[in-house]
Structures are given as C-alpha cells and as structure tokens.
Design a protein around this motif. Sequence first.
Motif, PDB file in Angstrom:
ATOM      1  N   GLU A  26      -8.794  -4.365   3.219  1.00  0.00           N
ATOM      2  CA  GLU A  26      -9.218  -3.172   2.470  1.00  0.00           C
ATOM      3  C   GLU A  26      -8.005  -2.314   2.093  1.00  0.00           C
ATOM      4  N   PRO A  27      -7.054  -2.861   1.345  1.00  0.00           N
ATOM      5  CA  PRO A  27      -5.825  -2.109   1.059  1.00  0.00           C
ATOM      6  C   PRO A  27      -6.041  -0.867   0.193  1.00  0.00           C
ATOM      7  N   GLU A  28      -6.901  -0.958  -0.812  1.00  0.00           N
ATOM      8  CA  GLU A  28      -7.090   0.187  -1.704  1.00  0.00           C
ATOM      9  C   GLU A  28      -7.784   1.334  -0.980  1.00  0.00           C
ATOM     10  N   ALA A  29      -8.742   0.996  -0.128  1.00  0.00           N
ATOM     11  CA  ALA A  29      -9.412   2.035   0.658  1.00  0.00           C
ATOM     12  C   ALA A  29      -8.423   2.695   1.617  1.00  0.00           C
ATOM     13  N   TYR A  30      -7.487   1.919   2.119  1.00  0.00           N
ATOM     14  CA  TYR A  30      -6.456   2.453   3.018  1.00  0.00           C
ATOM     15  C   TYR A  30      -5.590   3.466   2.274  1.00  0.00           C
ATOM     16  N   VAL A  31      -5.165   3.132   1.066  1.00  0.00           N
ATOM     17  CA  VAL A  31      -4.360   4.064   0.267  1.00  0.00           C
ATOM     18  C   VAL A  31      -5.136   5.357   0.026  1.00  0.00           C
ATOM     19  N   ASP A  32      -6.399   5.216  -0.327  1.00  0.00           N
ATOM     20  CA  ASP A  32      -7.218   6.385  -0.648  1.00  0.00           C
ATOM     21  C   ASP A  32      -7.531   7.247   0.572  1.00  0.00           C
ATOM     22  N   GLU A  43      -4.539  11.893   2.814  1.00  0.00           N
ATOM     23  CA  GLU A  43      -4.625  13.153   2.082  1.00  0.00           C
ATOM     24  C   GLU A  43      -3.352  13.409   1.284  1.00  0.00           C
ATOM     25  N   ILE A  44      -2.200  13.105   1.878  1.00  0.00           N
ATOM     26  CA  ILE A  44      -0.923  13.317   1.187  1.00  0.00           C
ATOM     27  C   ILE A  44      -0.499  11.998   0.562  1.00  0.00           C
ATOM     28  N   ARG A  45      -0.508  11.955  -0.749  1.00  0.00           N
ATOM     29  CA  ARG A  45      -0.127  10.740  -1.470  1.00  0.00           C
ATOM     30  C   ARG A  45       0.137  11.107  -2.922  1.00  0.00           C
ATOM     31  N   ARG A  46       0.749  10.195  -3.669  1.00  0.00           N
ATOM     32  CA  ARG A  46       1.011  10.418  -5.092  1.00  0.00           C
ATOM     33  C   ARG A  46      -0.036   9.728  -5.957  1.00  0.00           C
ATOM     34  N   SER A  47      -0.583   8.615  -5.490  1.00  0.00           N
ATOM     35  CA  SER A  47      -1.515   7.843  -6.316  1.00  0.00           C
ATOM     36  C   SER A  47      -2.926   8.418  -6.258  1.00  0.00           C
ATOM     37  N   THR A  98       0.839  -1.214   0.000  1.00  0.00           N
ATOM     38  CA  THR A  98       0.000   0.000   0.000  1.00  0.00           C
ATOM     39  C   THR A  98       0.864   1.251   0.000  1.00  0.00           C
ATOM     40  N   GLN A  99       1.998   1.199   0.690  1.00  0.00           N
ATOM     41  CA  GLN A  99       2.873   2.373   0.725  1.00  0.00           C
ATOM     42  C   GLN A  99       3.629   2.544  -0.593  1.00  0.00           C
TER      43      GLN A  99
END
Length: 473
Positions: free
Chosen positions: A460-466, A469-473, A403-404
């Motif tokens: 729920e990995p994709e929900a975790y990424v989303d 607030e600060i992210r590239r994806s 996820t990271q």
Amino acid sequence: MTNKSLGDPFDPNSDLRHGAGCTCSTCHDHGHDATAGGDQHALASPHDQSGAPGDREALMDRLIESAVVRALFGHHDPSRRQVLQMMGAGTFAAALGSMFPLEAAKALLKDDLGTPEKRDLSIGFIPITCATPIIMAHPMGFYERYGLNVDVRREAGWAVVRDNSMNMEHDAAHMLTPMPLAITMGAGSSSMPFLMPAVENINGQAITLRMDHKDKRDPSQWKGFTFAVPFEYSMHNFLLRYYVAEHGLDPDNDISIRVLPPPEMVANLQAGNVDGYLAPDPFNQRAVWDEVGFIHMLTKEIWDGHPCCAFSTSRQFAEEAPNSFGALFKAIVDATHYSSDHDNRVEIAEAISGRNYLNQPTSVVEQVLTGRYADGLGEVKNEPDRIDFDPFPWHSMGVWILTQMKRWGYIDGDVDYKGVAEDVYLATDCGKIMRELGYDAPEVTYKSHTIMGKDFDPEEPEAYVDSFEIRRS
C-alpha cells in the motif's frame, strides 16, 4: 595482493580467514612469515603446496570447496579445524563428497561464470565505511579470486560518481541505494537504466551535532538549524526528513538541508557552517575524535536494518559483459558476507583505513566497525550492530525509498512502485548467488518494515505517502 579465505579447507592447519603473506595486525603479532615458517596458518597445505590456487580454474574449484566447508561449519573456522584434526582430511573429504556433489557444483560454477569479457574493471567509491565490501575486496583479494583486476577509484562526491558511471567511465560504482532508482527514472539527471544487484551495508549512519548544541537534544529545538547530507538521493536525506517531520518540523521550511561531500563535513561542522549532519561514517566518529561534535543518535534508532549504500552498474554493462558482471556480482556478495562477520572487523578496519582508501586513523574506523565507540558526551557505547553488511536488496526497501521520493516531491505523478523496484533491485539474482556461495538467502523479496514505530506495508505505498501530515505531494 593477499588472497583471503582461500586456504585449503581440508587442511586443519590452514585458516580460511587469512592467506599466506597476510599483513594484518593479527598475523604480524604472531610472526606471520611464510618464508620463515612462522604462524601455522601461513604454511602451505599438504594438499596444495602453493597456498591459494594460481590459475583461474583451480581458483574456482577452491572457491566451491571453501564455500561448502565454511557453510557446513557456520563460518566458524576453529570448529572446522578441530573436526579435521580429529577425522583427518581424507576421511572428512570423502564424507563430505557423499553428502554434497562437489564436482558437479564446480562444473556448474565454471559453466555459469564463463570467461570474463573484460577483466580490467573500474569501480568508483566514496571513502566511507559503507563502502567496506567494495573497498576491502581490493586489498584482500576478492576481485582477484573471481578472475578480475579491479581498480577502485576514490571520488569526491556522489554527483561525480553518478556522472562518471553514466558516462561509462566506471564499470560499476559504490552508490547510495536511492541513486539507481533515481537515475533509472530520470530524477535529478537524464534517465538511464541502472541496476542495483546488491546492498553493501545496513545501518551505519548517525546524526552528529556540533558541540555547542549539547543542550538541544530535542529535535523540536532545531528550528533554524542547518544540516548537511551527502546527496539529495540518499537514505541520509530521506531519514533526516522523516525524523524531523515526526517531531513536527517541516524539513523544507523549518530547517535547511544542504549537500556536502562526506569528507568535507567535519571541517564544515568545526567552522560553524552547519549545526549538524546525518552522514555516513567514519565522519560521525571523526567529529568525536576531533572533539568538534557528538553523536546525537545512530540511524538504526530510526529504522533498524535500513539500507544505505550499494553496488550498482548500468544495465548496459551487465548486458554487454554478462560474465564480467556475474564475476563482479559474486565477488561483492562474498566480500559483503566476509564484512558481516564481527571476527573480521578489526582486520578489515586496518585494511581500509590507509591513504588509498578511507585515509582515516585506524582507531576511528575500528570504533565504527566494531560498534564500541566514544559518543562525544563522555560515554563509551557498545553497539555491535552500529553497522552491518547484508547484500540482499529487498524490493520492499526500494518501494519505501520511492514513497519518500514521492512524499518530498522528487518524483511526481503516478509511480509504478513495484515495477521500478523490481526492475532495478536484483533481489532474486542476489538470493541465487548467495545460495550458490553457501550463504542463507530470503525466499521472498518483500516484507514489512518499521520506521520510528510506524509500519510500512509495501502493498500500500500510495496510502503510506498520503498518511503523512507533512509532505509535498
């Protein structure tokens, strides 16, 4: 080379933590000299006048006996010796045999291991305390115990470790836990199937700042700072990014992150080339020792129990030399559990501090492994779990790392989080080996984790990424 933990487990005068000819300070302090008849735990057992078994078959027999007896007493050797002194070896062995099928277990282990296709193996490592199991298994005889002759080769950095491993110059390597995932997916290199059979250490890292930043303990004050990490595909990089982002800083825009080999970090801190680093030990403690930096925080304060380094190998090696791979797997798991016992930490610090391994003052390494250390700010801290050693490679940890990698743009598109984690991290196999060697192992391979107060659900990995607030994806 000393065989550790292979004294006769039915002999009340043997110490399973030490072998004849041991050179650790404890044995030296007590005049350990097998030829002079010194310390009792150096004496040959009345059941085995040669001390540790000499041939491989006898070695496997002793391994099973030792594992079962140690597990029975919770790996507390004084209790074992006390019971044997009261019962006698014969009575105890008979009682144990009535409860546990020792002979069947011995036969099963020999059949399971087989003869190593390749006894002479090469393992690359970086000189840090995270590599303790891989390193100490060499001077303390764990590889030899499983019929292997291993050459542990110190490397300059993880790019070299990765490249040499992919070029098959190493049979296995000390890697960072994200590396086998990245190599398998072709992130940062060409794609090649790699395996991570076991974790080496959990916790064991820190954020260290230069001495002139004592008044900047709030991460929101770090805008414009330059930090070092040991490799892009590292827990150090992902934990540093997570930490500063939780304090409102964008790690790609508000600070600079550069890759430095761990042995070069203290010199770069002293020269003012970096303001700090999130790095493996002993280089956090070495900065304190050299009075050029202080420990801002241990990474266990970010995620207590986080994985860091691991034993890794190509799938090709595991498939072409399954018996060698299995023997190496068992040796690493056994050495990792030995490292996890705090009673062994001072001895291990002495064994791995020398020029061939970490090349650091023993006092520096001992502070890391025992958790009693100076923080560079005038305090002596006592954190027994500053570093720990647990081989189980949770699939959920692999999913978190992925996820990271997705969050910060190291991989893109659809990610089969569970599929990749389960293909690379051999959690089920590791659990089986742990139980075979007499250690407790989890019955599941996924669990939730808490990082800086935020729960991670591996379902729920994709929900975790989303959710960030600060992210590239």
